[in-house]
Enzyme design. Structure first.
Site, PDB file in Angstrom:
ATOM      1  N   ARG A  78      -2.562 -13.002 -30.173  1.00 26.51           N
ATOM      2  CA  ARG A  78      -2.452 -11.575 -30.471  1.00 26.51           C
ATOM      3  C   ARG A  78      -1.055 -11.194 -30.954  1.00 26.51           C
ATOM      4  NH1 ARG A  78      -6.179  -9.224 -25.557  1.00 26.51           N
ATOM      5  NH2 ARG A  78      -8.044  -8.951 -26.811  1.00 26.51           N
ATOM      6  N   LYS A  87     -23.873 -12.236 -20.314  1.00 26.90           N
ATOM      7  CA  LYS A  87     -24.798 -11.169 -19.947  1.00 26.90           C
ATOM      8  C   LYS A  87     -25.537 -10.567 -21.129  1.00 26.90           C
ATOM      9  CE  LYS A  87     -23.149  -8.333 -16.686  1.00 26.90           C
ATOM     10  NZ  LYS A  87     -22.058  -7.419 -16.285  1.00 26.90           N
ATOM     11  N   GLY A 107     -13.966 -11.892 -27.096  1.00 30.87           N
ATOM     12  CA  GLY A 107     -12.758 -12.540 -26.596  1.00 30.87           C
ATOM     13  C   GLY A 107     -12.971 -14.002 -26.238  1.00 30.87           C
ATOM     14  N   GLY A 167     -13.885  -6.111 -26.886  1.00 33.95           N
ATOM     15  CA  GLY A 167     -14.655  -4.874 -26.697  1.00 33.95           C
ATOM     16  C   GLY A 167     -14.780  -4.078 -27.981  1.00 33.95           C
TER      17      GLY A 167
HETATM   18  P1  ADP Z   1     -17.471 -12.977 -25.474  1.00 36.01           P
HETATM   19  O1  ADP Z   1     -16.209 -12.625 -24.726  1.00 36.01           O
HETATM   20  O2  ADP Z   1     -17.203 -13.940 -26.595  1.00 36.01           O
HETATM   21  O3  ADP Z   1     -18.209 -11.747 -25.925  1.00 36.01           O
HETATM   22  P2  ADP Z   1     -18.967 -13.232 -23.033  1.00 36.01           P
HETATM   23  O4  ADP Z   1     -17.859 -12.583 -22.284  1.00 36.01           O
HETATM   24  O5  ADP Z   1     -20.227 -12.490 -23.214  1.00 36.01           O
HETATM   25  O6  ADP Z   1     -18.441 -13.757 -24.455  1.00 36.01           O
HETATM   26  O7  ADP Z   1     -19.382 -14.580 -22.299  1.00 36.01           O
HETATM   27  C1  ADP Z   1     -18.477 -15.636 -22.082  1.00 36.01           C
HETATM   28  C2  ADP Z   1     -18.828 -16.385 -20.828  1.00 36.01           C
HETATM   29  O8  ADP Z   1     -20.198 -16.753 -20.799  1.00 36.01           O
HETATM   30  C3  ADP Z   1     -18.044 -17.660 -20.665  1.00 36.01           C
HETATM   31  O9  ADP Z   1     -17.176 -17.530 -19.574  1.00 36.01           O
HETATM   32  C4  ADP Z   1     -19.105 -18.731 -20.413  1.00 36.01           C
HETATM   33  O10 ADP Z   1     -18.754 -19.633 -19.387  1.00 36.01           O
HETATM   34  C5  ADP Z   1     -20.298 -17.902 -20.000  1.00 36.01           C
HETATM   35  N1  ADP Z   1     -21.561 -18.592 -20.234  1.00 36.01           N
HETATM   36  C6  ADP Z   1     -22.048 -19.065 -21.396  1.00 36.01           C
HETATM   37  N2  ADP Z   1     -23.215 -19.688 -21.211  1.00 36.01           N
HETATM   38  C7  ADP Z   1     -23.494 -19.612 -19.898  1.00 36.01           C
HETATM   39  C8  ADP Z   1     -24.575 -20.083 -19.072  1.00 36.01           C
HETATM   40  N3  ADP Z   1     -25.585 -20.758 -19.594  1.00 36.01           N
HETATM   41  N4  ADP Z   1     -24.520 -19.807 -17.752  1.00 36.01           N
HETATM   42  C9  ADP Z   1     -23.482 -19.119 -17.243  1.00 36.01           C
HETATM   43  N5  ADP Z   1     -22.438 -18.656 -17.949  1.00 36.01           N
HETATM   44  C10 ADP Z   1     -22.446 -18.898 -19.269  1.00 36.01           C
HETATM   45 MG    MG Z   2     -15.878 -12.013 -22.651  1.00 30.42          MG
END
Ligand code: ADP
Ligand code: MG
Length: 402
Positions: free
Chosen positions: A39, A204, A357, A381
């Site tokens: 960043r 999620k 992120g 976000g």
């Molecule tokens: P981003 O920040 O890119 O939007 P998220 O915050 O939604 O992504 O999700 C990232 C997290 O999801 C990571 O910490 C990863 O470990 C977790 N994750 C991915 N696949 C799984 C899974 N099958 N079970 C549990 N956690 C998962």
């Molecule tokens: Mg995230």
């Protein structure tokens, strides 16, 4: 939106809101070490351009969540040092957010000088819900400046003093980072090149339902991996063992599947998954069909057949948006799917945008090569909210100012 080019900045005091919210860890001698300076690097072009044009550049930013109190471990002092290295110019750190110390430092500046103010969230008014409180802090920030440049893309979805309120006081423009980010997302939201493939993962499904809802009318294919895939599998009637599952979202996901079918959009879920009982790779690991996840097992990555399936869609796309890792990539044993999908996206000649992120962190952690993507967003976000089709207050205020 106005840009930096719309202002004659030579000799002027320009307040720049940057996103310098980097991860820090404790060094051996009690100092704080920056573990990922992405960043800061993304903030350099705007600061450099203003300094080179002879502006007096006053940078304000936040670090972590100090909750309105000074916390030494969340001081921006180590960030000032790194910013100076990256700029190749001295950066004076001012240990105050506003007030006489800031006024004195700004009064002593020469054209082309750069100062960094202390963590703006040390002042509780920055994130206050009370507009008058925020406006008061914004007025103090504005008192030492002639122009405002909004360049902290990671905070433009926030209604905060140094993001929105100050832009209502000073003549305001978008910095290079904000401009680049907005252009990259516009390209995938307005008239994107087809075929258009969106790859979604992460933990999620509830975080991503808004994105799916907004993108469904625009895309050809949604590839679903990560923890959120298990709510899709459950919505199709499959058992998912101990995998991440949001039961209260199953009906909503069923609705999305119906909506997608009616629109002719392919929603592609994993056909095989890597399972284990532990997230840290310490227990036995197996690959199973997505329709036959054994009781007691957690799906922690997409399997090789799914990677192959996803890669065919990715390989023929003209626009690709990727948000959310395909598995628990922080554990090497469950990083294979994320690595393979990231490689496939990186290898594609399509317009490729990475938002989120953890997805951006995965690209860096897995060493994929950031330059192989058209755009990697610095704002988790903010990028999600743009993909959801929301109006971001920090962008709206810049449009209003133009
Ligand atoms: P981003 O920040 O890119 O939007 P998220 O915050 O939604 O992504 O999700 C990232 C997290 O999801 C990571 O910490 C990863 O470990 C977790 N994750 C991915 N696949 C799984 C899974 N099958 N079970 C549990 N956690 C998962
Ligand atoms: Mg995230």
């Amino acid at each position: 939106m106005k840009t930096v080019d719309d202002f004659a900045v030579a000799g002027q005091r320009v307040l720049v809101r940057s996103d310098l919210n980097v991860p820090l860890s404790d060094g051996p001698d009690g100092s704080r070490l920056i573990t990922d300076d992405g960043r800061i690097r993304a903030s350099v072009p705007t600061i450099e351009r203003l300094a080179a044009a002879g502006a007096k550049v006053i940078v304000t930013a936040h670090l972590g969540r100090p909750k309105g109190e000074p916390r030494p471990e969340l001081s921006l002092a180590p960030v000032a040092a790194r910013l100076a290295e990256l700029l190749g110019r001295p950066v004076e750190f001012v240990p105050a957010v506003t007030g006489p110390k800031v006024a004195a430092a700004v009064a002593a500046m020469n054209d082309g000088d750069v100062v960094l103010l202390e963590n703006v969230r040390f002042d509780g008014r920055e994130t206050s819900k009370d507009q008058a409180e925020r406006a008061a802090l914004a007025a103090e920030l504005a008192a030492n400046a002639d122009f405002f440049v909004s360049d902290g893309f990671g905070v433009v979805h926030r209604e905060q003093a140094s993001v929105t309120d100050v832009a209502r006081i000073l003549p305001a423009a978008a910095g290079d980072l904000v401009r680049t980010e907005v252009e990259a997302f516009n390209k995938v939201l307005v008239d994107p090149a087809r075929p258009y493939v969106v790859v979604l993962g992460g933990s999620k499904v509830s975080d991503k339902l808004g994105v799916i809802g907004n993108l469904l009318p625009r895309v050809d294919t949604l590839l679903i991996g990560g923890g959120m895939a298990f709510t899709f599998l459950a919505a199709q009637g499959h058992e998912v063992g101990d995998s991440l599952l949001e039961r209260d979202r199953i009906d909503e996901v069923k609705g999305l599947l119906v909506d997608a079918a009616a629109r002719g959009v392919d929603i592609v879920v994993p056909v095989d998954v890597v399972v284990s009982t532990e997230l840290d790779g310490s227990a036995p690991i197996a690959t199973v069909a997505a329709t036959a996840i054994p009781a007691g097992q957690k799906g922690l990555d997409i399997g090789p057949k799914t990677v192959e399936l996803f890669a065919t869609y990715i390989g023929s796309a003209a626009t690709i948006v990727w948000n959310g890792p395909m598995g628990v990539f922080e554990t090497p044993a469950f990083a294979t799917g994320t690595r393979a999908v990231a490689e496939a996206i990186a290898a594609s000649p399509a317009h490729t945008v990475v938002g989120g992120g953890d997805s951006a962190a995965a690209v860096r952690l897995l060493g994929i090569g950031e330059e192989r993507f058209s755009h990697i967003s610095t704002g988790g976000g903010a990028s999600l909210e743009l993909l959801e089709g929301k109006v971001l207050p920090g962008l709206q205020v810049l449009e209003d100012a133009s």
